[in-house]
Design an enzyme around this catalytic site. Structure first.
Site, PDB file in Angstrom:
ATOM      1  CG  HIS A 271     -13.916  -7.994  33.474  1.00 30.57           C
ATOM      2  ND1 HIS A 271     -12.680  -7.388  33.527  1.00 30.57           N
ATOM      3  CD2 HIS A 271     -14.399  -7.950  34.742  1.00 30.57           C
ATOM      4  CE1 HIS A 271     -12.448  -6.980  34.755  1.00 30.57           C
ATOM      5  NE2 HIS A 271     -13.471  -7.318  35.524  1.00 30.57           N
TER       6      HIS A 271
ATOM      7  CG  ASP B  34     -13.221  -4.081  32.367  1.00 33.84           C
ATOM      8  OD1 ASP B  34     -13.009  -4.508  31.215  1.00 33.84           O
ATOM      9  OD2 ASP B  34     -12.354  -4.101  33.258  1.00 33.84           O
TER      10      ASP B  34
ATOM     11  NE  ARG C  13      -1.890  -0.511  23.349  1.00 37.09           N
ATOM     12  CZ  ARG C  13      -1.054   0.470  23.687  1.00 37.09           C
ATOM     13  NH1 ARG C  13      -0.110   0.273  24.561  1.00 37.09           N
ATOM     14  NH2 ARG C  13      -1.167   1.672  23.138  1.00 37.09           N
TER      15      ARG C  13
ATOM     16  N   GLY D 220      -3.553 -16.433  25.772  1.00 35.90           N
ATOM     17  CA  GLY D 220      -4.462 -16.793  24.683  1.00 35.90           C
ATOM     18  C   GLY D 220      -5.369 -17.980  24.920  1.00 35.90           C
ATOM     19  CB  SER D 221      -6.590 -19.870  27.848  1.00 31.85           C
ATOM     20  OG  SER D 221      -7.343 -19.003  28.649  1.00 31.85           O
ATOM     21  CG  ASN D 222     -10.975 -16.393  27.294  1.00 30.71           C
ATOM     22  OD1 ASN D 222     -12.080 -16.921  27.429  1.00 30.71           O
ATOM     23  ND2 ASN D 222     -10.282 -15.914  28.311  1.00 30.71           N
TER      24      ASN D 222
ATOM     25  CB  VAL E 134     -13.872 -23.756  33.787  1.00 27.32           C
ATOM     26  CG1 VAL E 134     -14.844 -24.793  33.231  1.00 27.32           C
ATOM     27  CG2 VAL E 134     -12.587 -24.415  34.270  1.00 27.32           C
TER      28      VAL E 134
HETATM   29  C1  GRF Z   1      -9.045 -13.703  31.014  1.00 25.08           C
HETATM   30  O1  GRF Z   1      -9.277 -13.961  32.371  1.00 25.08           O
HETATM   31  C2  GRF Z   1      -9.973 -12.642  30.508  1.00 25.08           C
HETATM   32  O2  GRF Z   1     -11.218 -12.652  31.142  1.00 25.08           O
HETATM   33  C3  GRF Z   1      -9.255 -11.365  30.845  1.00 25.08           C
HETATM   34  O3  GRF Z   1      -7.895 -11.661  30.642  1.00 25.08           O
HETATM   35  C4  GRF Z   1      -7.680 -13.064  30.778  1.00 25.08           C
HETATM   36  C5  GRF Z   1      -7.048 -13.507  29.500  1.00 25.08           C
HETATM   37  O4  GRF Z   1      -6.647 -14.864  29.559  1.00 25.08           O
HETATM   38  N1  GRF Z   1      -9.735 -10.261  30.067  1.00 25.08           N
HETATM   39  P1  GRF Z   1      -6.268 -15.618  28.228  1.00 25.08           P
HETATM   40  O5  GRF Z   1      -5.138 -14.835  27.576  1.00 25.08           O
HETATM   41  O6  GRF Z   1      -7.477 -15.672  27.351  1.00 25.08           O
HETATM   42  O7  GRF Z   1      -5.816 -16.965  28.681  1.00 25.08           O
END
Ligand code: GRF
Length: 204
Positions: free
Chosen positions: A111, A147, A93, A15-17, A174
């Site tokens: 992505h 994608d 998924r 969940g970093s994004n 980043v």
């Molecule tokens: C990210 O690299 C995103 O681009 C890809 O899966 C990864 C998810 O990372 N689709 P996070 O869970 O957001 O840290």
């Protein structure tokens, strides 16, 4: 739906994004409201993090259900929250054509490669093996393929001789954290249009 700035975030992992989007919203860089975080895995780190930050967090386990059964529940939950956008953030998924058609031009994904190069999984490894000199990340609309939807925004990072999968993934991440919020802002602002596969009007 004009003026609706609600987003749903779908996750499966760390969940970093998702956190980066929360930070962008909370600091006023992204004018949006998180309606719900949905995970298909109860053990996803992101679930814990989202709850800790006080966001509405729903787990809809996919294990043991057919794709159709799982998506039926997911669609009902999403419709109830009525988000303008569904933002996939490490959601592992593939969505069925029926799901995609239920939310036309409302599903975004991030992505970690410069699409159309290296779709799918293990993309940093593929970029290194291929010998690419640049990689990056792509925010795109989700279509029925993997994608393969129309590209909204991209950020480029160099690949260095000494890079490992991890160091490249970190450098791309980043950029992901910056790019996703900016792309979502543009899409919510609705100052864009599509010509063929080209999403025009996005200035990042
Ligand atoms: C990210 O690299 C995103 O681009 C890809 O899966 C990864 C998810 O990372 N689709 P996070 O869970 O957001 O840290």
């Amino acid at each position: 739906m004009l003026g609706n700035r609600k987003i749903a975030i779908l996750i499966s992992g760390r969940g970093s994004n998702m956190l980066a989007l929360m930070d962008a919203i909370e600091s006023g860089r992204l004018n949006a409201e998180i309606a719900v975080i949905i995970s298909n895995r109860s053990d996803a780190k992101g679930v814990e993090l989202a709850k800790a930050r006080g966001y509405t967090t729903v787990v809809i386990p996919s294990r043991g259900l057919s794709k159709q059964e799982h998506e039926k529940i997911l669609i009902a939950e999403l419709k109830w929250h009525n988000p303008a956008l569904i933002c996939l953030a490490g959601y592992m998924r593939l969505l069925s054509p029926e799901f995609v058609q239920t939310f036309p031009q409302q599903i975004l994904n991030i992505h970690p490669s410069l699409l159309p190069a290296f779709p799918g999984l293990e993309v940093q490894e593929k970029a290194l093996e291929y010998g690419a000199k640049y990689s990056g990340c792509t925010v795109h609309f989700v279509d029925e393929g993997c994608d393969s939807g129309a590209i909204i925004a991209q950020a480029v990072v160099p690949i260095h001789d000494e890079d490992t999968i991890q160091s490249l993934a970190d450098r791309i991440l980043v950029e992901e954290h910056k790019l996703y919020a900016k792309a979502i802002q543009f899409i919510l602002d609705r100052k864009w249009h599509i010509a063929g596969r080209r999403v025009l009007g996005i200035k990042i």
